[in-house]
Design a protein around this motif. Structure first.
Motif, short mmCIF file in Angstrom:
data_model
loop_
_atom_site.label_atom_id
_atom_site.label_comp_id
_atom_site.label_asym_id
_atom_site.label_seq_id
_atom_site.Cartn_x
_atom_site.Cartn_y
_atom_site.Cartn_z
N GLU A 165 92.07 -9.81 33.23
CA GLU A 165 91.19 -8.68 33.51
C GLU A 165 89.89 -9.15 34.19
OE1 GLU A 165 92.62 -5.79 32.48
OE2 GLU A 165 91.09 -4.69 33.62
N CYS A 166 89.33 -10.21 33.68
CA CYS A 166 88.01 -10.65 34.16
C CYS A 166 88.09 -12.04 34.80
CB CYS A 166 87.02 -10.67 33.01
SG CYS A 166 87.46 -11.85 31.71
N CYS A 180 89.19 -9.06 26.67
CA CYS A 180 89.08 -10.33 25.95
C CYS A 180 87.83 -10.39 25.08
CB CYS A 180 89.10 -11.50 26.93
SG CYS A 180 87.71 -11.48 28.06
ZN LIG Z 1 88.39 -10.66 30.03
#
Ligand SMILES: [Zn+2]
Length: 332
Positions: A165-166, A180
């Motif tokens: 995601e990041c 997370c």
């Molecule tokens: Zn993340």
């Protein structure tokens, strides 16, 4: 290492919603007031320290991006911040070996832990938390055959993967990554092909560089240490590079000597038992042990045990009786 929170607004004496203009004005005034050249003696050292803090506070609050990040971290920065260990063990903070203190210009640990990467001139604002991954230690269970043959072995390990995601940054825009929770990584399993080096034995450690914990914010990964644990073997006891196997002889074999078949790692071999072999005595089979590191092998020891046979025939019983009588008449 405890890192204390620095209240940059308090240091500059401005409200939390102060405008950029107000911050600049407050900084100028304080920087003039605490300029070390205007002080002497003890006061001078104090002024230097104050000015350092003032500069640091201004460094953060004058930059809208840094200020936003600082505001967002808030007082709870240590519990939730992306600089926190992804392994959740007691390691509290920043490992100083990943940063060159000379590049930091005397900023506080707090500053370094949040903006350390930037102070070093990294281009991305989110490489700031750069810290190396942890070394991970686990057991590598091997059968004696696996250790003897060498080669490689597949193992599964629980690990962490970079949060997709990041991309491991722990942040999305100005907030923590929701997937997370700001750690930059997610639990995962990985399969590793481990090469079993020649010469390892019970208790040896195999180091796999870079296969340990993930680094954060671009920090290098830790190493994986595998401790060799040998599974029990039905035939052999293992002592370092030497092997030990028991053989059981009947009384007359031990008395008269014999040839017996003995298992080794290379297959069965015929071993000559000398006459008058005692219970508990050991025969050495040279170079039949485990491979040594550079060349050669350990030895195998054959431990003699003597047991009496069951289910004797009449003939055998008669012979034992005769043997007994012979010994008794000799002793008279
Ligand atoms: Zn993340």
């Amino acid at each position: 290492m405890a890192v204390s929170y620095q209240d940059y607004y308090e240091i500059l004496g401005v409200p939390r919603d102060a405008s950029a203009k107000d911050i600049k004005a407050a900084y100028r005034q304080l920087a003039r007031k605490w300029h070390p050249d205007l002080h002497t003696g003890k006061k001078k050292a104090e002024a230097e320290e104050k000015l350092k803090r003032i500069n640091e506070a201004y460094e953060v609050l004058k930059d809208s991006e840094k200020r936003a990040k600082y505001d967002q971290l808030g007082k709870n920065w240590q519990q939730t911040g992306p600089g926190f260990s992804s392994y959740g063990d007691g390691v509290q903070f920043y490992q100083s070996d990943s940063i060159n203190p000379e590049d930091l210009g005397g900023f506080s640990d707090f500053f370094n832990s949040i903006f350390g990467g930037q102070a070093r001139g990294h281009s991305s604002p989110f490489t700031d938390y750069a810290r190396p991954g942890q070394d991970v230690e686990t057991n590598l269970e091997l059968s004696l055959e696996e250790l003897f043959r060498g080669g490689s072995k597949s193992i599964r390990l629980s690990s962490r993967q970079i949060c997709p995601e990041c991309q491991g940054q722990g942040t999305q825009g100005h907030s923590f990554c929701s997937r997370c929770g700001g750690t930059g990584s997610l639990p995962d399993e990985k399969t590793l092909d481990v090469k079993i080096p020649v010469g390892v034995h019970e208790g040896s450690t195999i180091r796999l560089k870079g296969q340990g914990g993930l680094g954060l914010g671009g920090g290098r990964p830790g190493d994986l240490y595998l401790k060799v644990v040998l599974l029990p073997h039905p035939k052999f006891k293992v002592k370092g590079h030497d092997l030990e196997a028991k053989i059981t002889l009947r009384p007359e074999q031990a008395v008269l000597g014999d040839k017996v078949i003995v298992p080794t790692m290379d297959g069965s071999v015929t071993v000559t038992i000398p006459p008058d072999s005692r219970h508990g005595s050991r025969l050495r089979l040279k170079d039949k042990g485990l491979p040594l590191k550079k060349s050669g092998r350990g030895h195998q020891y054959v431990v003699i045990e003597i047991d009496i046979p069951r289910d004797l025939t009449e003939e055998e019983t008669a012979l034992y009786r005769k043997l007994k009588e012979a010994r008794e008449s000799r002793d008279k």
